[in-house]
Design an enzyme around this catalytic site. Structure first.
Site, PDB file in Angstrom:
ATOM      1  N   TYR A  21      71.028 -54.746  24.512  1.00 15.17           N
ATOM      2  CA  TYR A  21      70.593 -54.724  23.392  1.00 15.17           C
ATOM      3  C   TYR A  21      71.021 -53.502  22.525  1.00 15.17           C
ATOM      4  CZ  TYR A  21      67.429 -55.180  19.318  1.00 15.17           C
ATOM      5  OH  TYR A  21      66.694 -55.398  17.990  1.00 15.17           O
TER       6      TYR A  21
ATOM      7  N   SER B 243      69.303 -52.333  14.553  1.00 26.98           N
ATOM      8  CA  SER B 243      67.929 -52.136  15.097  1.00 26.98           C
ATOM      9  C   SER B 243      67.719 -50.609  15.367  1.00 26.98           C
ATOM     10  CB  SER B 243      67.617 -52.716  16.421  1.00 26.98           C
ATOM     11  OG  SER B 243      66.599 -52.266  17.224  1.00 26.98           O
TER      12      SER B 243
END
Length: 251
Positions: free
Chosen positions: A163, A140
């Protein structure tokens, strides 16, 4: 070519599966829950001869080792593998002030551990079988840049701290495995997408687009051509890289 796809029932995973099947490849599809694919009659009727389906728990080395042996037996050989999975622990996605240390550790262990499990077992398996090819992970942009909290204002969404920690660690794992397997004819890369459209609030969609160059949030189908290229022989000299696709969000 023959590819292993983990997380095949997810948003990015299933888009990739469809893309690769249309290109004529043969795939082994694994996920913790494959009911979405099992219930997709049209998909199965169209591609049944090109796929091997079996559920797998990527957080378990025993489960994944068994799965990869069965997948290789069905396909005959392996030219590459992609991990699109998204394992989560309890209380994932809480705001920073509400994140408990045990939950943080739990999520890191489950998600990052699953990606390590995938990389370690797949690379060792391919080397043992003398298979050349490409191993890919989905990362990401938030593994590389600081969160842009402004795009979440006015929503109940946030950018989870776990995350960011997980995705930045995946980027480093890619480089680590690429260096460790130097000369083994196995390539390791990651694709680093920006945000994917998934029924977010209109205010978030608009704020996110203001940070981009044209489209804003991507469709999951936008990621597939890049992954397909990195799996191909045309990318044979791309190794140890984390490649961003985000419509300029991270500029």
């Amino acid at each position: 070519m023959n590819f292993l796809i983990i997380g095949a029932g997810g948003r990015i995973g299933f888009s990739l599966v469809t893309h690769l099947l249309k290109e004529g490849h043969t795939l082994a599809l694994g996920d913790i829950d494959l009911s979405f694919i099992h219930n997709n009659t049209k998909f199965l009727e169209t591609y049944e001869s090109q796929i091997f389906l079996k559920e797998v728990d990527i957080t378990s080395d025993k489960s994944y080792k068994s799965w990869i042996v069965d997948a290789c037996s069905a396909l005959g050989s392996v030219d590459g593998a992609v991990n699109c999975s998204y394992p989560k622990g309890k209380n994932y996605g809480a705001t920073l002030s509400e994140v408990d240390l045990s939950d943080f550790n739990n999520n890191i262990s489950i998600h990052l551990g699953a990606y390590f499990n995938f990389l370690q077992i797949t690379s060792a398996f391919m080397q043992d079988k003398n298979f050349n090819g490409s191993i890919l992970c989905t990362s990401s942009i938030y593994g590389d840049i600081a969160p842009r909290f402004n795009v979440y204002q006015g929503t109940n969404m946030t950018m989870p701290v776990e995350y960011a920690a997980i995705k930045s660690a995946i980027n480093q794992l890619i480089k680590y495995f690429a260096a460790a397997y130097s000369g083994a004819h196995i390539r390791f890369n990651a694709v680093s997408p920006g945000g994917i459209l998934a029924d977010q609030p209109d205010s978030f969609i608009a704020a996110y687009k203001d940070e981009c160059l044209s489209k804003g949030l991507l469709d999951s189908e936008d990621i597939s051509p890049l992954i397909s290229f990195l799996l191909s022989d045309g990318a044979q000299f791309i190794n140890g890289q984390v490649i961003t696709i985000d419509d300029g969000f991270s500029l």
